[in-house]
Write an enzyme that holds these catalytic residues in place. Sequence first.
Site, PDB file in Angstrom:
ATOM      1  N   MET A  30       0.834  -1.198   0.000  1.00 55.92           N
ATOM      2  CA  MET A  30       0.000   0.000   0.000  1.00 55.92           C
ATOM      3  C   MET A  30       0.871   1.252   0.000  1.00 55.92           C
ATOM      4  SD  MET A  30      -3.506  -0.787   2.055  1.00 55.92           S
ATOM      5  CE  MET A  30      -2.862  -0.651   3.719  1.00 55.92           C
ATOM      6  N   GLY A  31       2.145   1.091  -0.347  1.00 59.77           N
ATOM      7  CA  GLY A  31       3.030   2.242  -0.433  1.00 59.77           C
ATOM      8  C   GLY A  31       3.597   2.644   0.908  1.00 59.77           C
ATOM      9  N   HIS A  34       9.219   1.044   3.261  1.00 60.94           N
ATOM     10  CA  HIS A  34      10.301   1.118   4.240  1.00 60.94           C
ATOM     11  C   HIS A  34      11.165  -0.138   4.108  1.00 60.94           C
ATOM     12  CE1 HIS A  34       7.865  -1.761   6.457  1.00 60.94           C
ATOM     13  NE2 HIS A  34       6.868  -0.883   6.507  1.00 60.94           N
ATOM     14  N   HIS A  37       9.487  -3.523   3.500  1.00 65.13           N
ATOM     15  CA  HIS A  37       9.136  -3.753   2.094  1.00 65.13           C
ATOM     16  C   HIS A  37      10.392  -4.054   1.279  1.00 65.13           C
ATOM     17  CE1 HIS A  37       5.732  -1.045   3.389  1.00 65.13           C
ATOM     18  NE2 HIS A  37       5.064  -2.047   2.873  1.00 65.13           N
ATOM     19  N   LYS A 149       5.292 -10.164   9.508  1.00 64.18           N
ATOM     20  CA  LYS A 149       4.730  -9.240  10.505  1.00 64.18           C
ATOM     21  C   LYS A 149       3.202  -9.291  10.455  1.00 64.18           C
ATOM     22  CE  LYS A 149       4.192  -4.786   9.958  1.00 64.18           C
ATOM     23  NZ  LYS A 149       2.785  -4.561  10.401  1.00 64.18           N
ATOM     24  N   GLN A 153      -2.518 -12.191   7.792  1.00 63.53           N
ATOM     25  CA  GLN A 153      -2.708 -11.924   6.368  1.00 63.53           C
ATOM     26  C   GLN A 153      -1.969 -12.942   5.516  1.00 63.53           C
ATOM     27  OE1 GLN A 153      -2.487  -7.823   4.335  1.00 63.53           O
ATOM     28  NE2 GLN A 153      -0.427  -8.608   4.058  1.00 63.53           N
ATOM     29  N   SER A 185       6.951  -0.710  10.181  1.00 60.91           N
ATOM     30  CA  SER A 185       5.587  -0.515   9.716  1.00 60.91           C
ATOM     31  C   SER A 185       5.429   0.911   9.227  1.00 60.91           C
ATOM     32  CB  SER A 185       4.589  -0.774  10.859  1.00 60.91           C
ATOM     33  OG  SER A 185       3.284  -0.357  10.493  1.00 60.91           O
ATOM     34  N   SER A 186       4.597   1.076   8.212  1.00 57.58           N
ATOM     35  CA  SER A 186       4.306   2.423   7.719  1.00 57.58           C
ATOM     36  C   SER A 186       3.627   3.269   8.791  1.00 57.58           C
ATOM     37  CB  SER A 186       3.415   2.344   6.477  1.00 57.58           C
ATOM     38  OG  SER A 186       4.040   1.599   5.456  1.00 57.58           O
ATOM     39  N   ARG A 187       2.969   2.614   9.737  1.00 55.36           N
ATOM     40  CA  ARG A 187       2.273   3.334  10.797  1.00 55.36           C
ATOM     41  C   ARG A 187       3.227   3.912  11.839  1.00 55.36           C
ATOM     42  NH1 ARG A 187      -3.325   1.920  10.740  1.00 55.36           N
ATOM     43  NH2 ARG A 187      -3.746   0.252   9.250  1.00 55.36           N
TER      44      ARG A 187
END
Length: 283
Positions: A30-31, A34, A37, A149, A153, A185-187
């Site tokens: 989802m872009g 980091h 990815h 992680k 999923q 994580s992107s978060r």
Amino acid sequence: MTALVKSVAEWNSVAAGIRREEVVGFVPTMGALHKGHGALLEEARSRCSVVVASIFVNPIQFDQKSDYDLYPRVLENDIEFCAARRVDYIFAPSDNEMYPEPQRAFVDVNEVSKNLCGRNRPGHFRGVATVVSKLFHIVQPHFAFFGEKDYQQLTLVRRLVRDLNIPVQVVGVPTARESDGLALSSRNRRLNLKERAFAPRLYKALLGAQRSIALGERNVVAIKEHAQRVLHGVPDIKIDYFDLVDPETIRPVNAVEGPVRAALAVWIGKTRLIDNVLCEPRF
């Protein structure tokens, strides 16, 4: 050179030019890319002659619109990130390209989507399974790479592929972490300095469960109580769940009788983070 593809028709044209003997590896994202990815892309590059990454913030997997709206969108940075890792193609469709009409057909993967994140995020895994199915049909890769992680999923996608006879091999890649153990994580970029200082406690809690099981503890309640001590007493941390689950079914176990996944989700301030580790008893 990394090529940007924005439509299904354009991708079909590209795919028609890929030779039959090429091995296509696919990394759906989802872009806001980091190092985590990056590990997926590097694994794909090591195994495959053609590497494709998708960048698409999938609206139908968000149970809260505010979470969808806040998700970072930094396509130019992501293109540079992919180019540095020798990705051949980026498939970055718009919402209208992926969902030109209101979606009427969805994919549900039962059982593995029921627990953990599935309990408190209604519709999330239906959205994940649906968009992954669409992407697999569009890209038609030989291999697809997912991080451990997001273990639930990963398990869901493996079951999806198996049950629907989708001809793609799903590869799990170990979780990439910061030096203090926080899963990438992107978060994480949403955390302020104080919250970021608390975040490594998630991994410490999981390691506590892993250690207890390795030392012979089999009582699930005792394992969870001991592991969660590192999270208690921090007002900024709210536990969503902390469970020990079967690695294949994602069903919570009543006793540790074999390998399990210790998995948690917590809110740190307004940011929800997840993580997990494999725990193996020594018989």
